[in-house]
Design a protein around this motif. Sequence first.
Motif, mmCIF file in Angstrom:
data_model
loop_
_atom_site.group_PDB
_atom_site.id
_atom_site.type_symbol
_atom_site.label_atom_id
_atom_site.label_comp_id
_atom_site.label_asym_id
_atom_site.label_seq_id
_atom_site.Cartn_x
_atom_site.Cartn_y
_atom_site.Cartn_z
ATOM 1 N N ALA A 188 1.169 -1.409 0.161
ATOM 2 C CA ALA A 188 -0.508 -0.140 0.135
ATOM 3 C C ALA A 188 1.261 1.195 0.019
ATOM 4 O O ALA A 188 0.288 1.798 -0.655
ATOM 5 C CB ALA A 188 -0.716 -0.287 0.878
ATOM 6 N N ALA A 192 0.824 3.811 -3.027
ATOM 7 C CA ALA A 192 0.735 5.559 -2.664
ATOM 8 C C ALA A 192 1.881 6.008 -3.067
ATOM 9 O O ALA A 192 1.563 7.622 -3.891
ATOM 10 C CB ALA A 192 0.436 5.691 -0.973
ATOM 11 N N MET A 212 -5.678 -8.138 -9.170
ATOM 12 C CA MET A 212 -6.780 -7.538 -9.427
ATOM 13 C C MET A 212 -6.977 -6.239 -8.519
ATOM 14 O O MET A 212 -7.693 -5.061 -9.464
ATOM 15 C CB MET A 212 -7.809 -8.158 -9.709
ATOM 16 C CG MET A 212 -8.036 -8.685 -11.141
ATOM 17 S SD MET A 212 -7.995 -7.949 -12.160
ATOM 18 C CE MET A 212 -8.023 -9.420 -13.651
ATOM 19 N N GLY A 213 -6.703 -7.197 -7.334
ATOM 20 C CA GLY A 213 -6.357 -5.401 -6.321
ATOM 21 C C GLY A 213 -5.598 -4.469 -6.605
ATOM 22 O O GLY A 213 -6.437 -3.325 -6.645
ATOM 23 N N VAL A 215 -4.869 -3.180 -9.404
ATOM 24 C CA VAL A 215 -4.999 -2.556 -10.185
ATOM 25 C C VAL A 215 -5.734 -1.473 -9.660
ATOM 26 O O VAL A 215 -6.024 -0.708 -11.196
ATOM 27 C CB VAL A 215 -5.679 -3.956 -12.010
ATOM 28 C CG1 VAL A 215 -6.915 -2.724 -12.393
ATOM 29 C CG2 VAL A 215 -4.996 -4.968 -12.620
ATOM 30 N N ALA A 216 -7.255 -2.726 -9.459
ATOM 31 C CA ALA A 216 -8.125 -1.428 -9.100
ATOM 32 C C ALA A 216 -7.632 -0.267 -8.055
ATOM 33 O O ALA A 216 -8.194 0.893 -8.394
ATOM 34 C CB ALA A 216 -9.072 -2.149 -8.204
ATOM 35 N N GLU A 217 -7.255 -0.472 -7.964
ATOM 36 C CA GLU A 217 -5.719 0.805 -6.407
ATOM 37 C C GLU A 217 -5.719 1.725 -7.652
ATOM 38 O O GLU A 217 -5.231 3.387 -6.906
ATOM 39 C CB GLU A 217 -5.464 0.399 -5.439
ATOM 40 C CG GLU A 217 -6.070 -0.805 -5.058
ATOM 41 C CD GLU A 217 -6.769 -0.376 -3.853
ATOM 42 O OE1 GLU A 217 -5.769 0.796 -2.722
ATOM 43 O OE2 GLU A 217 -7.993 -0.131 -2.863
ATOM 44 N N VAL A 219 -4.041 2.040 -11.553
ATOM 45 C CA VAL A 219 -4.589 2.111 -13.071
ATOM 46 C C VAL A 219 -6.596 3.191 -12.981
ATOM 47 O O VAL A 219 -6.870 2.888 -13.015
ATOM 48 C CB VAL A 219 -4.107 1.432 -13.586
ATOM 49 C CG1 VAL A 219 -2.518 1.719 -12.984
ATOM 50 C CG2 VAL A 219 -4.893 0.563 -12.991
ATOM 51 N N GLU A 220 -6.368 3.705 -14.528
ATOM 52 C CA GLU A 220 -7.328 4.118 -14.935
ATOM 53 C C GLU A 220 -7.701 3.734 -16.093
ATOM 54 O O GLU A 220 -9.380 2.522 -15.813
ATOM 55 C CB GLU A 220 -7.377 5.126 -15.689
ATOM 56 C CG GLU A 220 -7.271 6.449 -14.315
ATOM 57 C CD GLU A 220 -5.852 7.054 -14.950
ATOM 58 O OE1 GLU A 220 -6.036 7.167 -16.197
ATOM 59 O OE2 GLU A 220 -5.726 7.485 -13.735
ATOM 60 N N PRO B 256 -5.665 -4.266 -1.055
ATOM 61 C CA PRO B 256 -6.012 -3.760 -2.374
ATOM 62 C C PRO B 256 -7.779 -4.685 -2.548
ATOM 63 O O PRO B 256 -7.711 -6.345 -2.342
ATOM 64 C CB PRO B 256 -4.922 -3.697 -3.423
ATOM 65 C CG PRO B 256 -4.319 -4.652 -2.638
ATOM 66 C CD PRO B 256 -4.427 -5.328 -1.303
ATOM 67 N N ARG B 257 -8.670 -3.861 -3.055
ATOM 68 C CA ARG B 257 -9.711 -5.195 -2.969
ATOM 69 C C ARG B 257 -9.820 -4.364 -4.726
ATOM 70 O O ARG B 257 -10.581 -3.895 -5.191
ATOM 71 C CB ARG B 257 -10.869 -4.508 -2.222
ATOM 72 C CG ARG B 257 -10.710 -5.151 -0.416
ATOM 73 C CD ARG B 257 -10.630 -6.426 -0.503
ATOM 74 N NE ARG B 257 -12.009 -6.928 -0.284
ATOM 75 C CZ ARG B 257 -13.168 -6.721 0.527
ATOM 76 N NH1 ARG B 257 -12.773 -6.792 1.731
ATOM 77 N NH2 ARG B 257 -14.363 -6.882 -0.373
ATOM 78 N N ALA B 258 -10.154 -5.518 -5.397
ATOM 79 C CA ALA B 258 -10.818 -5.030 -6.481
ATOM 80 C C ALA B 258 -12.685 -4.405 -6.200
ATOM 81 O O ALA B 258 -13.007 -4.485 -7.479
ATOM 82 C CB ALA B 258 -10.831 -6.251 -7.564
ATOM 83 N N ARG B 264 -5.412 5.936 -2.783
ATOM 84 C CA ARG B 264 -5.023 6.655 -1.923
ATOM 85 C C ARG B 264 -3.310 6.895 -2.329
ATOM 86 O O ARG B 264 -2.784 6.022 -2.412
ATOM 87 C CB ARG B 264 -5.993 6.254 -0.458
ATOM 88 C CG ARG B 264 -4.971 5.399 -0.146
ATOM 89 C CD ARG B 264 -5.533 4.179 0.236
ATOM 90 N NE ARG B 264 -4.837 3.102 0.321
ATOM 91 C CZ ARG B 264 -5.110 1.292 1.170
ATOM 92 N NH1 ARG B 264 -6.519 1.777 1.844
ATOM 93 N NH2 ARG B 264 -4.375 0.308 0.885
#
Lengths: 319, 319
Positions: A188, A192, A212-213, A215-217, A219-220, B256-258, B264
């Motif tokens: 994390a 960040a 995938m987590g 990715v979600a955090e 990138v667009e 991280p969660r998808a 952040r």
Amino acid sequence: MPLLDIADLNVSFTSRSGVFPAVEGFSLTVEAGEAVGIVGESGAGKSVAMLAAMGLIEPPGRVSARQMMFNGVDLARTEPATRRRVIGKDIAMVFQEPASNLDPCYSIGFHIMETLRVHNFGHRAARRERAIEVARQVGFPPARLDAFPHQLSGGMAQRAMIAMAIACRPKLLIADEPTTVLDVSVQAQIIALLLALRRTQGMALILITHDMGVVAEAVERVVVLYAGEVCEQADTDRLLRAPCHPYTHALLAALPERNFGTGPLPAIPGAVPGGGDRPEGCLFHPRCVYAVERCQREAPALRPLEGGLVRCHFPVKNG
Amino acid sequence: MSPVFEVRNLSRHYSIRRGFLGGRDVLKALDGVSFVLGKGQTLAVVGESGCGKTTLAKQVALVDPPTEGHLFLGGEDVALTSDPASPRRKIQIVFQNALEALSPRQTVGASIAEPLAINTTLSRPERRERAQAMMVRVGPQPEHYGRYPHMFSGGQRQRIAIARALMLRPLVVVADEPVSALDLSVQAQILNLLMDLRDEFALSYVFISHDLGVVRHIADDVMVMYAGRAVEQGTAYTVLSAPRHPYTRALLEATPRADRPRRRERPPLVGEVPSIPPPGCAFHTRCPYVDNVCRRQRPEPRVFEGREAAACHHLEKVG
């Protein structure tokens, strides 16, 4: 004009047992300041595609591309000397295992200053000052610039790698699984840091990951690779909410976090095809629950769908 | 439910040198850990690297003798036994990297049959027959008895390691990050296999993992470790859906969660696990709720709101 425009990249490796196509028909554009994720399982070709873009594939690997434009220069056609001026300066890369990508014989400070020296960044005192500045920026204590790689924890070594990568203020940072060997807490912190650097430096980011987590955090937009081919590309939110390709769909459904209770997980049977066992037709058809006779015969083309791209004869309809 | 396995006050201390001429310090890699495991139950042990997870796995599997503490298996204290061979048969271990755990020069069939050769008087054909029967259940196919580990994929190799661990019909299986090195699509297959085998062979698992998504799916109970001690333990549901220890809370927050991206720039946990715990509460250097009491006094574990134990001065405040 996009910052990076790769069209029809092919990478193959020749061995005694034949030619293995590691990446086929890979295209990717990245705008200045944009963050794009490349997702796939091991052997999908994520790292190979990016190494090829940076000119880091050596024989027996073979690279060909229609074009690999970066900032107005076609990296596929340029002289190695010109490419070396771009690589490491305007495009920088951070690798998965920092410990094995830092030279154990040199201090972290030396590593950072060496990058600056190669790219003609001022005289020695200026380089030293810049090294201290980037160390601060990535949260690496400047007092520890004299430390050697083995004296650092995984998280600190990754910060050192990032400091090296951003020392010359690159326009594009390629991060290859930068957090995979790190703890979630440190992961994390690194994500960040990458997000903060992207905002403050206006730097574009290509993040290679299987998570995938992450990715979600971070990138667009996401490109999903399967066995060397792009199978889906879409905005992150849309991809995670409503994946169109059966592979993306199955991959997300298999996430333990999306399965409450203790029932069996909807696993994808089989494994990613290797060199010798690439199927005819659609590469995913032997593992696909939606596969029909046409999928065994005819390889689907990548085509536009719901604001993204998908390579499937029968995309999943969501909602 | 009657406990199959009870661990009481388990500690492992290592003596480390303080400099060249200095004296010796005691590093408490594991410090007074207790838990009870019922038949067919899974206890997950989570925490960052360096928190003592793997030390715990080694003690529990009798790979390394504990400094003090008790391991009761079916009422008998196996930690003190002079003949570790007998209890060792009933406690087996599966490691993260099966390629390193399997001998590269031994056929996988021979690897799976080896526990029988060492611990039983069965003849070679009988051992082979039992190994093949286990392969039918766990994988890979019995026809692959004579193949070598490098000829299999990561998922298949983990199946081989699991098959070998089950040959002596253990009561307890310690699984140290068994799916961390696997691709997402294969990870779900192995998790499903572990859950099926648990029911079929009435196994109890000590499941070491850093992936809270996986833990939530597979575990009945959870123990969160920090600097060698359990900081929060209870049922998986209680601990993971309503964490009360600041460390558990931060770990969950950092994952991280998808389906819940946050993008952040401020990570929930700064710094890393200290190798030498500070005085007072070991977590106080990274804790948002820290005050003077935490710096001076170590919190003792206490029963709190439906969980077996939580060690924090400010559980009431962490609402």
